[in-house]
Scaffold this active site. Sequence first.
Site, PDB file in Angstrom:
ATOM      1  N   CYS A  98      -8.496   4.895  -1.057  1.00 26.75           N
ATOM      2  CA  CYS A  98      -7.109   4.927  -0.841  1.00 26.75           C
ATOM      3  C   CYS A  98      -6.684   5.893   0.292  1.00 26.75           C
ATOM      4  O   CYS A  98      -7.073   7.289   0.229  1.00 26.75           O
ATOM      5  CB  CYS A  98      -6.387   5.284  -2.229  1.00 26.75           C
ATOM      6  N   CYS A 102       0.612   4.882   2.628  1.00 24.40           N
ATOM      7  CA  CYS A 102       1.629   3.771   2.582  1.00 24.40           C
ATOM      8  C   CYS A 102       2.691   4.028   1.480  1.00 24.40           C
ATOM      9  O   CYS A 102       3.776   3.460   1.903  1.00 24.40           O
ATOM     10  CB  CYS A 102       0.891   2.601   2.028  1.00 24.40           C
ATOM     11  N   THR A 189      -0.046   9.616  -5.719  1.00 28.40           N
ATOM     12  CA  THR A 189      -1.090   9.390  -4.615  1.00 28.40           C
ATOM     13  C   THR A 189      -0.946  10.080  -3.588  1.00 28.40           C
ATOM     14  O   THR A 189       0.067  10.122  -2.933  1.00 28.40           O
ATOM     15  CB  THR A 189      -1.139   7.726  -4.222  1.00 28.40           C
ATOM     16  N   GLU A 255      -4.932  11.536  -7.063  1.00 27.08           N
ATOM     17  CA  GLU A 255      -3.390  11.407  -7.778  1.00 27.08           C
ATOM     18  C   GLU A 255      -3.013  12.718  -8.402  1.00 27.08           C
ATOM     19  O   GLU A 255      -4.154  13.495  -8.830  1.00 27.08           O
ATOM     20  CB  GLU A 255      -3.569  10.305  -8.586  1.00 27.08           C
ATOM     21  N   HIS A 290       5.060  -2.369  -1.914  1.00 27.17           N
ATOM     22  CA  HIS A 290       3.915  -1.748  -2.318  1.00 27.17           C
ATOM     23  C   HIS A 290       2.911  -2.882  -2.613  1.00 27.17           C
ATOM     24  O   HIS A 290       1.519  -2.574  -2.596  1.00 27.17           O
ATOM     25  CB  HIS A 290       3.953  -0.561  -3.109  1.00 27.17           C
ATOM     26  N   TYR A 294      -0.950  -3.904  -1.268  1.00 26.83           N
ATOM     27  CA  TYR A 294      -2.361  -4.042  -1.816  1.00 26.83           C
ATOM     28  C   TYR A 294      -3.093  -5.290  -1.337  1.00 26.83           C
ATOM     29  O   TYR A 294      -4.189  -5.278  -1.521  1.00 26.83           O
ATOM     30  CB  TYR A 294      -2.005  -4.301  -3.451  1.00 26.83           C
ATOM     31  N   CYS A 297      -4.927  -3.257   1.695  1.00 28.22           N
ATOM     32  CA  CYS A 297      -5.733  -1.960   1.388  1.00 28.22           C
ATOM     33  C   CYS A 297      -7.090  -2.469   0.590  1.00 28.22           C
ATOM     34  O   CYS A 297      -7.937  -1.966   0.676  1.00 28.22           O
ATOM     35  CB  CYS A 297      -5.045  -0.825   0.958  1.00 28.22           C
ATOM     36  N   GLU A 445      -6.144   1.243 -10.273  1.00 29.36           N
ATOM     37  CA  GLU A 445      -4.990   1.107  -9.461  1.00 29.36           C
ATOM     38  C   GLU A 445      -4.536  -0.250  -9.022  1.00 29.36           C
ATOM     39  O   GLU A 445      -3.407  -0.494  -9.132  1.00 29.36           O
ATOM     40  CB  GLU A 445      -5.114   2.200  -8.129  1.00 29.36           C
TER      41      GLU A 445
END
Length: 480
Positions: A98, A102, A189, A255, A290, A294, A297, A445
């Site tokens: 990650c 973003c 994050t 995180e 978001h 995904y 990413c 996640e």
Amino acid sequence: MKTPDQYIESLRKLNLEVYLLGERVKNPVDHPIIRPSLNSVAMTFQLAHESEHKALMTTTSHLSGRTINRFTAIHQSSQDLVNKVKMQRLLGQKTASCFQRCVGMDAMNALYSTTFETDEKHGTPYHRRFMDFLQRVQEEDLVVDGAMTDVKGDRSLRPVQQADPDLFLRVVERRKDGVVVRGAKSHQTGMVNSQEVIVMPTMALREDEKDYAISFAVPTDSKGLFFIYGRQSCDTRKLEGSTLDVGNHQFGGHEVLAIFDDVFVPWDRVFLCGETDFVGTLVERFAGYHRQSYGGCKVGVGDVLIGAASLAAEYNGAAKASHIADKLIEMVHLNETLYSCGLACSSEGHPTRAGNFEIDMLLANVCKQNVTRFPYEIARLAEDIAGGLMVTMPSEKDLRSERTGPFVEKYLKGVASVPTEHRMRVLRLIENLTLGTAAVGYRTESMHGAGPPQAQRIMIRRQADLEAKKGLAKKIAGIG
Ligand code: SF4
Ligand code: FE
């Protein structure tokens, strides 16, 4: 636009209060557990300066007309939304983790349209304030975190009903010059690698929950704001000095539990305060963006995992077996299905009243719903191909040891022409992605980030327009 070095230098200037394994971290930038996550964010700066990636990594600011990093941009077209997803896949491929940046981009795009509409209805000054903030973010190429998830306490109770009213972040004092907020945001994050954080409410609120209807931005080293670093599976391997055992020693994610212990926010940084009727919109839009993210990413990370599984099969001589080829095909099929959803919700984007582009909400939620499932299946197939050695293999120290090294070398050999160390490295990478530090990003996640599966199902139900579908069926069936 900043270079990676300029970005790292700017982080050194922050006075962050970070706790890790029970102790305050004096220098987060160089801490061996934190550094790989910083390297992932630095990649968002590096690629923006590489000619081959500029088209995806940069865009033109609609405010200044200057070239900016796409992570600081407000999407101006469906093509921008598509490019965002492509950029995220690229970064997933380059970092296998990650890359954190973003969240702020998604928060800014959600706030851009929501502040505009709140002002239209309530005559508030939020959009202008937000634009001033945005301009600074673009000019200084800042990394902005987005904080939504409250700790939430007893899930059966509303924020005001909780035994402890701070379990949802709230305004505890209204002053002439600003507000004071208290609460905590979980699973944050990349916050330690960010210069700013945008805070948003965690869910739609009722009229009597005005104190919780607060959105604002503060520097990450604000007084009263501090971070407790989240543990990841196998994290202390990073302290051992071995690159092999870590699996991915260059990159990672992180995180934190972020504590807002009476943090002062001046009015010019407040973007929503008490307008409960727009909280649901803000939450929905951020989550939508978001969920789209995904579809980029996780696909990029999936590319690395598929590549690693394929190498593992090659290194032990199983690559030609038809069932292995079939499993790899299945992994690609699942991965590209995720990508298709990411692209679809982007190309079906539409302009908001403020003029920026928003994804198709139904398709973005379908995208994320698939993400709660397919990476698990891809990981299962990768583990199947990798074999048990991935979790029973001796350490790098045993490989380097005078006594055991020659035997590890000899007995862990697969195909004669492939060095044993290569085989070990690729298996550790698969372990990292499926069970180790990167599994936070690729597995859990995928389940809970941007909202758990049930949150998408509620949105899918709401967007499905079953009435229209019933009408279609009636017409075909000849029902009056
Ligand atoms: Fe970006 Fe993906 Fe990390 Fe979210 S999980 S911040 S979309 S890389
Ligand atoms: Fe996430």
